[in-house]
Motif scaffolding. Structure first.
Motif, PDB file in Angstrom:
ATOM      1  N   ARG A  88       0.843  -1.185   0.000  1.00 21.32           N
ATOM      2  CA  ARG A  88       0.000   0.000   0.000  1.00 21.32           C
ATOM      3  C   ARG A  88       0.886   1.245   0.000  1.00 21.32           C
ATOM      4  O   ARG A  88       1.640   1.467   0.950  1.00 21.32           O
ATOM      5  N   VAL A  89       0.800   2.000  -1.071  1.00 20.59           N
ATOM      6  CA  VAL A  89       1.567   3.236  -1.213  1.00 20.59           C
ATOM      7  C   VAL A  89       0.679   4.405  -0.809  1.00 20.59           C
ATOM      8  O   VAL A  89      -0.410   4.587  -1.356  1.00 20.59           O
ATOM      9  N   GLY A  90       1.124   5.176   0.150  1.00 16.61           N
ATOM     10  CA  GLY A  90       0.405   6.371   0.565  1.00 16.61           C
ATOM     11  C   GLY A  90       0.991   7.604  -0.083  1.00 16.61           C
ATOM     12  O   GLY A  90       2.174   7.643  -0.431  1.00 16.61           O
ATOM     13  N   ALA A 150       1.334  12.736  -5.105  1.00 13.22           N
ATOM     14  CA  ALA A 150       0.524  11.757  -5.822  1.00 13.22           C
ATOM     15  C   ALA A 150       1.278  11.197  -7.018  1.00 13.22           C
ATOM     16  O   ALA A 150       1.226   9.984  -7.289  1.00 13.22           O
ATOM     17  N   THR A 151       1.997  12.033  -7.744  1.00 16.61           N
ATOM     18  CA  THR A 151       2.750  11.580  -8.909  1.00 16.61           C
ATOM     19  C   THR A 151       3.909  10.678  -8.493  1.00 16.61           C
ATOM     20  O   THR A 151       4.167   9.638  -9.118  1.00 16.61           O
ATOM     21  N   LEU A 152       4.599  11.053  -7.426  1.00 15.92           N
ATOM     22  CA  LEU A 152       5.666  10.196  -6.917  1.00 15.92           C
ATOM     23  C   LEU A 152       5.111   8.843  -6.469  1.00 15.92           C
ATOM     24  O   LEU A 152       5.724   7.798  -6.699  1.00 15.92           O
ATOM     25  N   GLY A 153       3.940   8.857  -5.843  1.00 16.27           N
ATOM     26  CA  GLY A 153       3.303   7.613  -5.448  1.00 16.27           C
ATOM     27  C   GLY A 153       3.013   6.720  -6.641  1.00 16.27           C
ATOM     28  O   GLY A 153       3.168   5.490  -6.568  1.00 16.27           O
ATOM     29  N   GLU A 154       2.616   7.307  -7.762  1.00 18.10           N
ATOM     30  CA  GLU A 154       2.362   6.524  -8.968  1.00 18.10           C
ATOM     31  C   GLU A 154       3.655   5.969  -9.563  1.00 18.10           C
ATOM     32  O   GLU A 154       3.667   4.871 -10.135  1.00 18.10           O
ATOM     33  N   LEU A 155       4.754   6.707  -9.442  1.00 21.56           N
ATOM     34  CA  LEU A 155       6.052   6.165  -9.868  1.00 21.56           C
ATOM     35  C   LEU A 155       6.427   4.954  -9.015  1.00 21.56           C
ATOM     36  O   LEU A 155       6.913   3.934  -9.540  1.00 21.56           O
ATOM     37  N   TYR A 156       6.200   5.034  -7.710  1.00 23.71           N
ATOM     38  CA  TYR A 156       6.468   3.887  -6.842  1.00 23.71           C
ATOM     39  C   TYR A 156       5.565   2.713  -7.219  1.00 23.71           C
ATOM     40  O   TYR A 156       5.993   1.550  -7.202  1.00 23.71           O
ATOM     41  N   GLN A 200      -4.267   8.442  -1.715  1.00 23.32           N
ATOM     42  CA  GLN A 200      -3.880   9.778  -1.264  1.00 23.32           C
ATOM     43  C   GLN A 200      -4.532   9.993   0.093  1.00 23.32           C
ATOM     44  O   GLN A 200      -5.753   9.892   0.236  1.00 23.32           O
ATOM     45  N   ILE A 201      -3.718  10.278   1.105  1.00 22.20           N
ATOM     46  CA  ILE A 201      -4.197  10.251   2.482  1.00 22.20           C
ATOM     47  C   ILE A 201      -4.435  11.638   3.047  1.00 22.20           C
ATOM     48  O   ILE A 201      -5.509  11.953   3.559  1.00 22.20           O
ATOM     49  N   GLY A 202      -3.459  12.493   2.999  1.00 25.96           N
ATOM     50  CA  GLY A 202      -3.584  13.803   3.638  1.00 25.96           C
ATOM     51  C   GLY A 202      -2.206  14.295   4.024  1.00 25.96           C
ATOM     52  O   GLY A 202      -1.213  13.990   3.373  1.00 25.96           O
ATOM     53  N   ASN A 203      -2.133  15.025   5.118  1.00 28.66           N
ATOM     54  CA  ASN A 203      -0.845  15.587   5.508  1.00 28.66           C
ATOM     55  C   ASN A 203      -0.025  14.596   6.345  1.00 28.66           C
ATOM     56  O   ASN A 203      -0.464  13.496   6.658  1.00 28.66           O
ATOM     57  N   ARG A 204       1.169  15.024   6.687  1.00 33.90           N
ATOM     58  CA  ARG A 204       2.115  14.135   7.381  1.00 33.90           C
ATOM     59  C   ARG A 204       1.577  13.660   8.729  1.00 33.90           C
ATOM     60  O   ARG A 204       1.873  12.542   9.163  1.00 33.90           O
ATOM     61  N   GLU A 205       0.796  14.485   9.389  1.00 37.70           N
ATOM     62  CA  GLU A 205       0.248  14.101  10.684  1.00 37.70           C
ATOM     63  C   GLU A 205      -0.714  12.920  10.567  1.00 37.70           C
ATOM     64  O   GLU A 205      -0.957  12.216  11.549  1.00 37.70           O
ATOM     65  N   VAL A 231       4.561   2.274   2.088  1.00 39.33           N
ATOM     66  CA  VAL A 231       5.550   3.139   1.436  1.00 39.33           C
ATOM     67  C   VAL A 231       4.947   4.520   1.249  1.00 39.33           C
ATOM     68  O   VAL A 231       3.759   4.644   0.916  1.00 39.33           O
ATOM     69  N   VAL A 232       5.758   5.557   1.452  1.00 40.70           N
ATOM     70  CA  VAL A 232       5.336   6.942   1.204  1.00 40.70           C
ATOM     71  C   VAL A 232       6.512   7.708   0.601  1.00 40.70           C
ATOM     72  O   VAL A 232       7.644   7.572   1.085  1.00 40.70           O
TER      73      VAL A 232
END
Length: 332
Positions: free
Chosen positions: A134-136, A144-150, A165-170, A183-184
């Protein structure tokens, strides 16, 4: 919320809670420090093309893109696949990826696939143990684009990949620690500062550095305390940068921040940025202390957003604080 502790130092104690007070426009006072500019300075020059000055004395810390991984989900094959993205990515390519999404209006998935094809990204990737990964991604287009590369490289490594796509770092960092995501895409200096505040608490020394090796050494150690591992950092950086029009740079012969300080400190030079810039050590005070740059005037705008970029192009400010991977910096 943008990915950074916008001008980082001074907010470490808040890293364990929501960081809006450290990075968003309007989060602190707007009064600029008294200007010591004594020279004539360099008046703004309007133009459509923006360029970034080289941070030749390393004011900014190393916010290189780096894959962060839930340690229990890691394997040599998974890390090797993610490292293929890091090896292929530099700042100009990251700018072009952002342009594809932000300007050309392609989806993150399409932009990532075109990049993967152009850079032969999946060649030679070894198969891993398989299973679901699961890539966040954070809540902005670049992540989001980096997540698609992963997604692309992990799929080539034999995993079943889900991207969300989750939200902010918190939100996403605790999920990564727990293994709710595996993975993020992250940013080395900002994550190191965030984890330091979380692990070491109030008053922790900032572990990020203008030196990438130092930042990564500290980040790896902090990550180990919360169950995170990391792939190799890319050379691509998304960090604070100072931009001007190409016409301004050409007129005054500027390529570095040292050039700006040496040639353009003075009354006619107008610095633009977020309201907190005059108080943040990686913004106006940092330009003064590291480069001895003195603007004649500060104009309160936004955090690397449309107000700052429009003011540069319209010639109402001389230099403005932006993000180094902004699509507005694309060549051509």
């Amino acid at each position: 919320m943008r990915r950074h502790l916008f001008t980082m130092t001074g907010c470490l104690a808040a890293a364990v809670v929501v960081l809006s007070g450290c990075g968003e426009a309007g989060s602190s006072g707007t009064a600029a420090p008294a200007s010591a500019a004594a020279g004539a300075g360099c008046a703004p020059v309007a133009g459509d093309k923006l360029v970034v000055l080289t941070d030749d004395k390393h004011l900014q810390n190393t916010d290189n893109v780096v894959p962060a991984v839930h340690k229990a989900s890691s394997s040599p094959q998974l890390i090797a696949a993610l490292d293929k993205v890091s090896a292929a990515l530099d700042t100009p390519k990251l700018i072009e990826l952002n342009k594809a999404v932000d300007v050309d209006r392609k989806s993150s998935k399409t932009a990532a696939q075109e990049f993967a094809t152009a850079n032969n990204l999946t060649a030679g990737i070894a198969k891993g143990p398989g299973g679901t990964i699961r890539v966040g991604a954070a809540n902005f287009a670049e992540s989001a684009t980096l997540g698609e590369l992963y997604n692309i490289v992990l799929t080539a490594a034999g995993y079943t990949v889900k991207v969300q796509q989750i939200g902010n770092r918190e939100l996403y960092e605790p999920a990564l620690e727990k293994g709710d995501i595996d993975v993020v895409p992250e940013y080395a200096a900002t994550l190191a500062t965030f984890l330091s505040g979380k692990v070491k608490g109030k008053g922790a020394k900032d572990p990020s550095s203008p030196d990438l090796n130092t930042t990564m050494t500290n980040l790896t150690a902090l990550g180990g305390e919360v169950g995170l591992a990391f792939g190799a950092p890319s050379s691509a950086q998304d960090q604070n940068a100072f931009a001007m029009t190409q016409g301004y740079a050409d007129k005054y012969g500027l390529t570095t921040l040292s050039d700006l300080a040496g040639k353009c400190s003075g009354a006619a030079t107008i610095l633009g940025g977020p309201p907190e810039c005059p108080q943040r050590p990686k913004c106006q005070p940092g330009l003064a202390s590291t480069y001895n740059f003195q603007a004649g005037k500060f104009t309160s705008l936004d955090a690397g957003g449309p107000l700052t970029k429009s003011a540069l192009k319209q010639g109402t400010i001389s230099v403005g604080l932006v993000f180094s991977s902004d699509a507005a910096l694309a060549a051509g």
